[in-house]
Write a protein that holds these residues in place. Sequence first.
Motif, PDB file in Angstrom:
ATOM      1  N   THR A 243      -6.433  27.736  34.447  1.00 52.37           N
ATOM      2  CA  THR A 243      -7.577  27.441  33.568  1.00 52.37           C
ATOM      3  C   THR A 243      -7.571  26.003  33.100  1.00 52.37           C
ATOM      4  N   SER A 244      -6.408  25.383  33.095  1.00 47.83           N
ATOM      5  CA  SER A 244      -6.300  23.991  32.682  1.00 47.83           C
ATOM      6  C   SER A 244      -5.052  23.412  33.329  1.00 47.83           C
ATOM      7  N   LEU A 245      -5.102  22.132  33.608  1.00 53.57           N
ATOM      8  CA  LEU A 245      -3.927  21.470  34.152  1.00 53.57           C
ATOM      9  C   LEU A 245      -2.975  21.025  33.055  1.00 53.57           C
ATOM     10  N   VAL A 246      -3.422  21.201  31.774  1.00 55.30           N
ATOM     11  CA  VAL A 246      -2.587  20.819  30.632  1.00 55.30           C
ATOM     12  C   VAL A 246      -2.543  21.992  29.663  1.00 55.30           C
ATOM     13  N   VAL A 247      -1.343  22.400  29.284  1.00 57.77           N
ATOM     14  CA  VAL A 247      -1.159  23.467  28.296  1.00 57.77           C
ATOM     15  C   VAL A 247      -1.012  22.819  26.916  1.00 57.77           C
ATOM     16  N   ARG A 248      -1.934  23.204  25.939  1.00 55.63           N
ATOM     17  CA  ARG A 248      -1.901  22.614  24.595  1.00 55.63           C
ATOM     18  C   ARG A 248      -1.671  23.713  23.555  1.00 55.63           C
ATOM     19  N   GLU A 249      -1.060  23.319  22.492  1.00 57.10           N
ATOM     20  CA  GLU A 249      -0.737  24.252  21.421  1.00 57.10           C
ATOM     21  C   GLU A 249      -2.015  24.879  20.857  1.00 57.10           C
ATOM     22  N   THR A 251      -4.057  27.029  22.287  1.00 57.58           N
ATOM     23  CA  THR A 251      -5.102  27.413  23.244  1.00 57.58           C
ATOM     24  C   THR A 251      -4.558  28.456  24.220  1.00 57.58           C
ATOM     25  N   PRO A 252      -5.427  29.367  24.697  1.00 53.66           N
ATOM     26  CA  PRO A 252      -4.976  30.320  25.716  1.00 53.66           C
ATOM     27  C   PRO A 252      -4.824  29.616  27.082  1.00 53.66           C
ATOM     28  N   PHE A 253      -4.027  30.202  27.905  1.00 47.39           N
ATOM     29  CA  PHE A 253      -3.780  29.588  29.218  1.00 47.39           C
ATOM     30  C   PHE A 253      -3.526  30.695  30.244  1.00 47.39           C
ATOM     31  N   GLU A 254      -4.066  30.516  31.426  1.00 49.37           N
ATOM     32  CA  GLU A 254      -3.825  31.478  32.499  1.00 49.37           C
ATOM     33  C   GLU A 254      -3.748  30.749  33.836  1.00 49.37           C
ATOM     34  N   MET A 255      -2.776  31.128  34.628  1.00 47.76           N
ATOM     35  CA  MET A 255      -2.724  30.587  35.984  1.00 47.76           C
ATOM     36  C   MET A 255      -2.481  31.744  36.963  1.00 47.76           C
ATOM     37  N   ARG A 256      -3.006  31.543  38.182  1.00 48.07           N
ATOM     38  CA  ARG A 256      -2.948  32.601  39.187  1.00 48.07           C
ATOM     39  C   ARG A 256      -2.439  32.011  40.512  1.00 48.07           C
ATOM     40  N   LEU A 257      -1.439  32.673  41.083  1.00 53.77           N
ATOM     41  CA  LEU A 257      -0.827  32.249  42.336  1.00 53.77           C
ATOM     42  C   LEU A 257      -1.090  33.318  43.401  1.00 53.77           C
ATOM     43  N   SER A 258      -1.763  32.912  44.475  1.00 51.23           N
ATOM     44  CA  SER A 258      -2.054  33.832  45.572  1.00 51.23           C
ATOM     45  C   SER A 258      -1.136  33.473  46.755  1.00 51.23           C
ATOM     46  N   PHE A 259      -0.452  34.478  47.288  1.00 52.02           N
ATOM     47  CA  PHE A 259       0.507  34.190  48.361  1.00 52.02           C
ATOM     48  C   PHE A 259       0.626  35.402  49.286  1.00 52.02           C
ATOM     49  N   ARG A 260       1.244  35.150  50.438  1.00 50.21           N
ATOM     50  CA  ARG A 260       1.551  36.220  51.384  1.00 50.21           C
ATOM     51  C   ARG A 260       3.061  36.216  51.582  1.00 50.21           C
ATOM     52  N   ASN A 261       3.701  37.286  51.204  1.00 44.50           N
ATOM     53  CA  ASN A 261       5.155  37.362  51.349  1.00 44.50           C
ATOM     54  C   ASN A 261       5.523  38.276  52.496  1.00 44.50           C
ATOM     55  N   MET A 262       6.500  37.823  53.312  1.00 44.17           N
ATOM     56  CA  MET A 262       6.917  38.578  54.481  1.00 44.17           C
ATOM     57  C   MET A 262       8.069  39.525  54.172  1.00 44.17           C
ATOM     58  N   HIS A 300      -0.466  34.992  31.940  1.00 44.75           N
ATOM     59  CA  HIS A 300      -1.450  34.768  30.875  1.00 44.75           C
ATOM     60  C   HIS A 300      -0.715  34.526  29.557  1.00 44.75           C
ATOM     61  N   ILE A 301      -1.075  33.421  28.896  1.00 48.78           N
ATOM     62  CA  ILE A 301      -0.552  33.116  27.556  1.00 48.78           C
ATOM     63  C   ILE A 301      -1.723  33.195  26.580  1.00 48.78           C
ATOM     64  N   GLY A 302      -1.625  34.168  25.676  1.00 50.07           N
ATOM     65  CA  GLY A 302      -2.737  34.371  24.753  1.00 50.07           C
ATOM     66  C   GLY A 302      -2.916  33.186  23.799  1.00 50.07           C
ATOM     67  N   LYS A 303      -1.822  32.646  23.262  1.00 48.71           N
ATOM     68  CA  LYS A 303      -1.913  31.518  22.347  1.00 48.71           C
ATOM     69  C   LYS A 303      -0.684  30.644  22.563  1.00 48.71           C
ATOM     70  N   SER A 304      -0.954  29.464  23.055  1.00 48.98           N
ATOM     71  CA  SER A 304       0.165  28.558  23.377  1.00 48.98           C
ATOM     72  C   SER A 304       0.790  28.008  22.120  1.00 48.98           C
ATOM     73  N   LEU A 305       2.091  27.835  22.165  1.00 53.19           N
ATOM     74  CA  LEU A 305       2.836  27.174  21.112  1.00 53.19           C
ATOM     75  C   LEU A 305       3.186  25.756  21.537  1.00 53.19           C
ATOM     76  N   LYS A 311       2.290  19.736  31.432  1.00 55.86           N
ATOM     77  CA  LYS A 311       1.293  19.583  32.490  1.00 55.86           C
ATOM     78  C   LYS A 311       1.649  20.503  33.622  1.00 55.86           C
ATOM     79  N   VAL A 312       0.628  21.163  34.178  1.00 58.18           N
ATOM     80  CA  VAL A 312       0.841  22.105  35.273  1.00 58.18           C
ATOM     81  C   VAL A 312       1.035  21.337  36.573  1.00 58.18           C
TER      82      VAL A 312
END
Length: 312
Positions: A243-249, A251-262, A300-305, A311-312
């Motif tokens: 959702t953002s390349l910078v995590v700030r105190e 604010t909520p934050f979420e990142m998603r990683l899509s991959f194929r594992n063998m 998912h981080i509901g409220k960043s500290l 930086k992501v």
Amino acid sequence: MCKTPCENGTYGSDCNNTCGHCTDKESCFHTNGTCLVGCDPGYVGELCKTVCSQGTFGKECNSTCGNCLGECDHISGTCSNGCTPGYIGPLCRTLCSSGKYGENCNNTCGFCSDQNDCSHVNGTCFSGCDLGYVGALCKTACNNGTYGKECNNTCGYCLDQDECHHINGACVKGCGPGYLGDLCKTACYSGTYGIECNSTCGYCLDGASCSHIDGTCLNGCDPGFIGAMCRKRALEVLSFKATSLVVREGTPFEMRLSFRNMTECEFQWFHGDYEVTNTSTRYAMAMSKTDNGTSILTLHIGKSLKRDESKV
């Protein structure tokens, strides 16, 4: 009155005997039949009535028969039944010409080392065979995967296990997997394999070379790769979203990683030295799979500290 000598080729009592084969058809002596000037070719004796003995012919039987099949003519020496192998001519004294041998010289020498240097009688090569041939007559080409002098060399790794050229060992259709060169005896250089060595090894453990034939990594794979040839990644990242390349105190934050594992695997999230887990009320981590084998890992981080800031 008995005063008239025998004539017309007769002699003896009452001229009842016939002269022998006197030279130039001269009459013999009318009393005892002696040929006064010798015998015609093919005969001997005072009366010239004895044929030359076997194996001789001609004037006074002084000539020896040639290489006849059977006896020669006692007069001319001609071989009426032909010549033994290796000879020709009416008297069978002429050897076969170079490169020929046998009955009537109808056979051709094989692949002798000294070209046409074979026996005029039976075709045997005196100095052995030329490259690629064996046998007394040097007419049998090397086979069963051999070539060269006396067929002592073994063919290389020819394509489809085809035999090489019987003379120089060249693989006519090319080399089998893992080999190169005219003789297909040189293995692929390190890091390559397959037909004409055109393929590159995968991620073999510690940079070791793969099998030069099929590319198999004999000692296993480098970390992150699987399979016999170590070309498949154990984890293939397909996409990364945040959702953002910078995590700030605050604010909520979420990142998603899509991959194929063998392979089966576990994931751990760290922020610095701090491990992010679902036991915290502020963090939510989930992983799901789609029908095409793709896995999606969500943090998912509901409220960043303050400590989450980065930086992501």
